[in-house]
Design an enzyme around this catalytic site. Structure first.
Site, PDB file in Angstrom:
ATOM      1  N   HIS A 120      16.381  36.199 134.571  1.00  0.00           N
ATOM      2  CA  HIS A 120      18.195  36.285 134.835  1.00  0.00           C
ATOM      3  C   HIS A 120      18.514  37.538 134.029  1.00  0.00           C
ATOM      4  O   HIS A 120      19.562  37.515 133.262  1.00  0.00           O
ATOM      5  CB  HIS A 120      18.913  35.328 135.413  1.00  0.00           C
ATOM      6  CG  HIS A 120      18.323  34.454 136.429  1.00  0.00           C
ATOM      7  ND1 HIS A 120      18.897  33.382 136.831  1.00  0.00           N
ATOM      8  CD2 HIS A 120      17.729  35.177 137.533  1.00  0.00           C
ATOM      9  CE1 HIS A 120      18.536  33.002 138.422  1.00  0.00           C
ATOM     10  NE2 HIS A 120      17.491  34.280 138.480  1.00  0.00           N
ATOM     11  N   PRO A 215      17.674  14.671 136.068  1.00  0.00           N
ATOM     12  CA  PRO A 215      18.440  13.272 136.084  1.00  0.00           C
ATOM     13  C   PRO A 215      18.315  12.842 137.336  1.00  0.00           C
ATOM     14  O   PRO A 215      19.089  11.705 138.148  1.00  0.00           O
ATOM     15  CB  PRO A 215      20.094  13.805 135.205  1.00  0.00           C
ATOM     16  CG  PRO A 215      19.260  14.687 134.406  1.00  0.00           C
ATOM     17  CD  PRO A 215      18.765  15.372 135.204  1.00  0.00           C
TER      18      PRO A 215
END
Ligand code: APR
Length: 248
Positions: A120, A215
């Site tokens: 990006h 997570p």
């Protein structure tokens, strides 16, 4: 988590060609906010208003003031965390070849990785929209917004805004390394944004093992990734490197 860290260390130790795909979650522990989820940038701003090329062309002052100035401060202060350091260590150990990153913060290179595909773009450089001159961001005077080139043109960060194409070289090379790797680490990405999120799919279809570190579960979990190690990238990468060093 410990069992999966051991498993990942074994998989990486046995691998010949490891690639990593990283997203904003890899830089959260360096103080750079992610885009989605709680506390993400897109909770505060509408991405189509501040991160789409049309909105930048329409009102560069707004985009500079709302997003770019904040990003500059945060990125200027950021240092590599244990995730970046762990990936650099995996390269030193001869396991990891290439990092494909969606991040524009340059922290993988700062940690020591030598083959980083900036999918990006990068915030380290600005380019003039008139004459295409490239200037390092730290040399651009932002006391006046929008900052201007000597030619009078407006500077824009050398990142890929929504609505823009991924640079051909970055896209082609990422596809290449995804087909060639035998293990892909997918770290801190929600897997929402295309075509970056296609790279684990390409790797999987080419026979690679996909190890996810996040997570939380993502769109890739259970579909594309072989297993997910649920935890913060810094801790998990530190654990994996320690295991590999014990085994070697
Ligand atoms: N360690 C690892 N992953 C984490 C951590 C952490 N400490 N904390 C959060 N995450 C995870 C989140 O659970 C989430 O899945 O990081 C992910 C961040 O997701 P996004 O914010 O969607 O970031 P990313 O996938 O990189 O976004 C892709 O979207 O807005 C555009 O151009 C921007 O490159 C960006 C692209």
């Amino acid at each position: 988590m410990d069992d999966l860290i051991k498993k990942a260390a074994e998989d990486l130790s046995g691998a010949k060609n490891v690639t990593a795909l990283t997203g904003a979650g890899a830089s959260i522990e360096s103080g750079i906010p992610a885009f989605r989820g709680k506390g993400g940038l897109w909770e505060k701003y509408d991405p189509m208003e501040v991160a789409h090329i049309d909105s930048f062309l329409q009102d560069p002052v707004k985009v500079w003031n709302l997003l770019i100035k904040d990003m500059k401060d945060v990125i200027d202060q950021a240092q590599p965390n244990d995730c970046h350091k762990g990936l650099a260590k995996l390269e030193d150990l001869g396991k990891l070849k290439t990092v494909i990153t969606q991040n524009v913060d340059g922290l993988h290179q700062m940690a020591g990785n030598t083959d980083v595909i900036e999918f990006h773009g990068t915030f380290a450089w600005q380019r003039c929209m008139e004459c295409n001159t490239h200037v390092e961001t730290r040399h651009v005077d932002i006391s006046e917004i929008p900052p201007r080139c000597d030619c009078g043109g407006i500077f824009r960060p050398n990142v890929i805004f929504f609505g823009e194409m991924i640079p051909q070289e970055a896209h082609w090379r990422s596809h290449q390394v995804a087909t060639e790797c035998d293990v892909m680490l997918v770290i801190g990405t929600s897997g929402v944004v295309q075509p970056a999120a296609m790279m684990p799919v390409v790797a999987k279809e080419s026979g690679a093992k996909i190890i996810e570190i996040n997570p939380e579960s993502t769109l890739l979990t259970g579909e594309i990734s072989d297993y997910l190690i649920k935890g913060p990238a810094g801790d998990v990468m530190k654990g994996i490197v320690a295991q590999i060093e014990k085994m070697d």
